[in-house]
Design an enzyme around this catalytic site. Structure first.
Site, short mmCIF file in Angstrom:
data_model
loop_
_atom_site.label_atom_id
_atom_site.label_comp_id
_atom_site.label_asym_id
_atom_site.label_seq_id
_atom_site.Cartn_x
_atom_site.Cartn_y
_atom_site.Cartn_z
N HIS A 91 0.82 -1.22 0.00
CA HIS A 91 0.00 0.00 0.00
C HIS A 91 0.86 1.26 0.00
CE1 HIS A 91 -2.98 3.01 0.96
NE2 HIS A 91 -2.44 3.21 2.15
N GLU A 119 0.60 6.03 12.55
CA GLU A 119 -0.77 5.64 12.89
C GLU A 119 -0.89 4.16 13.21
OE1 GLU A 119 -5.10 5.39 10.67
OE2 GLU A 119 -3.66 6.88 10.03
N ASP A 120 -0.20 3.31 12.46
CA ASP A 120 -0.45 1.86 12.54
C ASP A 120 0.70 1.05 13.13
OD1 ASP A 120 -2.91 2.31 11.38
OD2 ASP A 120 -2.19 1.95 9.34
#
Length: 771
Positions: A91, A119-120
């Site tokens: 991605h 964020e992840d």
């Protein structure tokens, strides 16, 4: 097959719900030359391939930084998978590939690779800054969602995320470009998400927010693909129907496209254009559906499903080519638009015209004429400025966004909106704009959405001009503020010192900036009313107890009442969220345990009914009167519980109760012996078995409309007030002045009714009537 069958970024459209392998960030098939970069399938892009693409347009790029960003992203996402089962690194690599297709700088490419790490994963911003510098860290932070917000709804969370995005992109527009690339790849792979409600939520958010944003920065390719992908998810049946009709037309019209393309090329060359490149295309499925809905017409009635783009070497050649086209074909009335002399707000420039082909074809087509540079800006918008250096750079190479007026408008909406949901609503108003162009008396060009009014124009010029607007001249003629502006109108705004927005303006303004500013003023007015009512209620409550109710005492009780400021405390009391006795007990906790002794006042006879008016007697809940004394409320000032009051002795009439500020009291100044110190018996009011009502008088200025009286009575009723008398004291062509007597419980209740009337449509001014 019809050329340009999909006309969007990526591969041809997939069947509904079927998997597909999307291509790179350029439009697909067209007849003729397309100056966009060559398409590269996203799955074929490796880190080495990404670097080759960057070097193709920037030979001096810092490729070592890109390689390091790839390695950090791959290590951070090592244990994560996408919904399709692929490693997560595919991605960010695809996002970076989209950005490379747009010819973005190295900092943007690195941001695309790293945009999900904070964020992840466990990676922190300080670590990113240490490895990649403050620019990349700031860009990643701008794109990162607020995942840890504990908010009450998904919509509020969405609004908060968008607020952060607006603030970040106001500092660096690359934040928005990276975010759009991220959303584009997520939409291309949305069909792998199993949950239908999640797919539709993401598609709806894309259609409402991100596609319009792409349009506002001129990235038409991205906007078109986002719209089409969202449309496939949100309206699969309509999409399938339109695609079937387009497939039929492709089979019928392939030869026509090539014939018209050659004919347009020949016409331009014969007219003296040195070189010309013509491509044919068709409208996207969403664009077709949107036009059918907006015009309420059938597919067969659309006149511009078939379109041709003519690329010429110079601006002068654009007008020569236009003359050649108009000389050869009948022009469709109202379809010519010159966006070269008057560009759109996002920098878009082109000539648009609609013509009808000669017999036997008799088909209507759209022709767009522009230069290659205009085409690149039209397709890639702000991103194209990195190639042409037209946007300029600020400190440390940060692209300036001051020229992007709409970004500043979004910032003003952000400042004026009171709640996240309201900000999101007003932002959508600002993003969806079919524009008209108007001029100030000095010749300044102001782009506005279609349907805009002089009030929208005033706020577009400056917020303070909008606030103080009292009238407008359009093309030299005095026009109503609700007048709909047209292309080319010259608008002169008349202002008044100390002028304020009218709540009724919200009914006809169409820009989010104007609506946010008006709502802010209305909210401030309501707050001011509640502050005054709350302050008066607390003063009475403390005075009744014989206690100190100074601001110092109240400030000490703020924490216990969970109010951040004294003004917030007054508002909570004024709007009824807190009772005055709750505040008294918070300031003096001992009152909660200690019982109160008997008051040293004469006992009052029981009430015969709930209502008290000017014809009442000593059954009123008052202290400071003798037993059996006839008492009346003054009809000049209509005192209410919560007002400071005094009594005036009148021979043979008993005592008349006035507010302390009533102007009638001046006539008794020479006879001070007639004044009696009285007050409300708040304890008797509180323990009364029936609610005691009083008459409050309100002065209203409202629009002279047939429904206005119904609006007044219905609004008062919704706030638990009963209109007992109404008098129109002045009636003009466009407004009228009205006095309303409303039964209310006390001053706080009256303030609630006034606040409700101020927010109602068609009402310009609401005040408590003064003697």
């Amino acid at each position: 097959m019809w050329p340009g069958a999909d006309d969007r970024i990526g591969a041809p459209g997939r069947p509904s719900r079927a998997p597909r392998a999307p291509d790179g960030p350029v439009i697909g098939q067209t007849v003729g030359h397309d100056p966009s970069p060559p398409a590269v399938p996203e799955r074929a892009i490796s880190c080495a391939g990404l670097i080759r693409r960057v070097r193709s347009y920037d030979p001096n790029a810092d490729t070592a930084l890109i390689e390091r960003a790839f390695e950090v992203a791959r290590a951070s996402h090592a244990d994560q998978k996408r919904d399709n089962g692929e490693p997560y690194i595919t991605h960010p690599l695809a996002v970076a590939g989209i950005l490379a297709g747009l010819r973005l700088d190295v900092a943007s490419i690195c941001t695309g690779l790293l945009h999900d790490t904070v964020e992840d994963t466990g990676l922190k911003l300080p670590q990113l800054e240490a490895q990649f510098g403050p620019t990349v860290a700031a860009l990643v932070d701008g794109v990162t969602k607020l995942t840890r917000l504990e908010l009450q709804s998904d919509r509020t969370k969405q609004a908060e995320n968008f607020r952060k995005l607006v603030l970040a992109m106001s500092r660096d527009i690359r934040v928005l470009i990276v975010k759009l690339a991220d959303r584009l790849h997520n939409m291309r792979t949305l069909h792998y998400v199993k949950a239908l409600d999640r797919r539709q939520r993401i598609a709806g958010e894309t259609m409402d927010i991100y596609a319009p944003l792409a349009g506002r920065i001129g990235m038409d390719k991205v906007k078109t693909e986002l719209q089409n992908l969202s449309f496939q998810e949100l309206e699969p049946e309509h999409n399938a129907t339109i695609q079937a009709r387009l497939n039929y037309l492709r089979g019928q019209g392939a030869d026509v496209i090539e014939e018209v393309r050659r004919e347009l090329t020949r016409l331009c060359l014969e007219a003296g254009v040195p070189s010309v490149e013509v491509t044919g295309r068709e409208k996207s499925s969403f664009s077709i559906w949107e036009k059918m809905q907006r015009r309420s017409i059938a597919f067969e009635q659309l006149s511009d499903i078939m379109a041709f783009r003519v690329l010429v070497p110079s601006k002068e050649s654009c007008y020569i080519a236009l003359g050649a086209v108009h000389s050869a074909y009948p022009v469709i009335t109202g379809r010519f638009k010159d966006y070269i002399s008057t560009p759109k707000a996002n920098g878009y420039q082109s000539l648009h015209t609609g013509v009808t082909l000669r017999e036997p074809r008799n088909q209507k087509i759209e022709v767009q004429i522009r230069t290659a540079e205009m085409h690149d800006v039209a397709e890639n918008g702000v991103a194209a400025h990195w190639s042409y250096k037209g946007l300029g750079e600020g400190e440390e190479g940060t692209p300036k966004v001051k020229r992007l007026r709409w970004v500043q408008d979004l910032l003003e909406i952000l400042e004026n909106s009171q709640a996240p949901d309201e900000f999101l609503e007003n932002t959508k108003l600002e993003l969806y704009q079919d524009q008209v162009f108007c001029f100030s008396p000095k010749g300044q060009l102001i782009p506005l959405p279609r349907g805009a009014t002089p009030v929208d124009f005033a706020y577009a010029v400056h917020s303070q001009i909008g606030d103080s607007c009292v009238g407008a001249k359009v093309n030299g003629r005095l026009m109503p503020l609700r007048h709909e502006l047209q292309n080319g109108d010259q608008v002169e705004i008349m202002t008044a010192r100390g002028g304020t927005p009218s709540p009724s303006w919200e009914r006809f303004v169409v820009t989010g900036k104007a609506r946010a500013r008006i709502r802010r003023y209305v909210t401030a007015q309501q707050r001011e009313t509640h502050v005054d009512a709350g302050r008066a209620s607390l003063a009475k409550a403390f005075r009744q107890e014989g206690l100190d109710g100074s601001e110092k005492v109240l400030e000490a009780a703020l924490k216990g009442m969970k109010c951040p400021t004294l003004a917030d405390l007054y508002v909570s009391v004024g709007n009824g969220n807190l009772g005055p006795r709750e505040v008294v007990q918070a300031a003096y906790p001992e009152l909660r345990q200690a019982g109160r002794g008997p008051r040293m006042i004469p006992s009052l006879p029981p009430r015969s009914g709930p209502r008290q008016d000017a014809a009442g007697t000593s059954g009123m809940s008052l202290v400071g009167l003798g037993s059996g004394v006839a008492t009346h409320f003054a009809g000049c000032c209509h005192p209410l519980p919560g007002d400071r009051i005094v009594g005036i002795v009148a021979t043979g009439k008993g005592i008349t109760v006035h507010t302390a500020g009533c102007q009638t009291l001046e006539s008794f100044a020479a006879t001070p012996e007639r004044f009696i110190d009285i007050d409300w018996d708040y304890d008797a009011i509180a323990r009364g078995s029936k609610v005691e009502t009083h008459v409050g008088r309100i002065s209203v200025i409202a629009a002279n409309e047939p429904s206005i009286l119904a609006t007044l009575t219905n609004t008062a009723s919704r706030h638990d007030g009963s209109v007992v008398n109404l008098k129109i004291v002045n009636r003009q062509l466009d407004f009228m002045e009205i006095l309303i007597d409303v039964e209310v419980r006390d001053l706080r209740h009256l303030s609630s009714v006034i606040a409700g009337l101020r927010s109602a449509g068609g009402i310009t001014q609401v005040e408590r009537a003064k003697a």
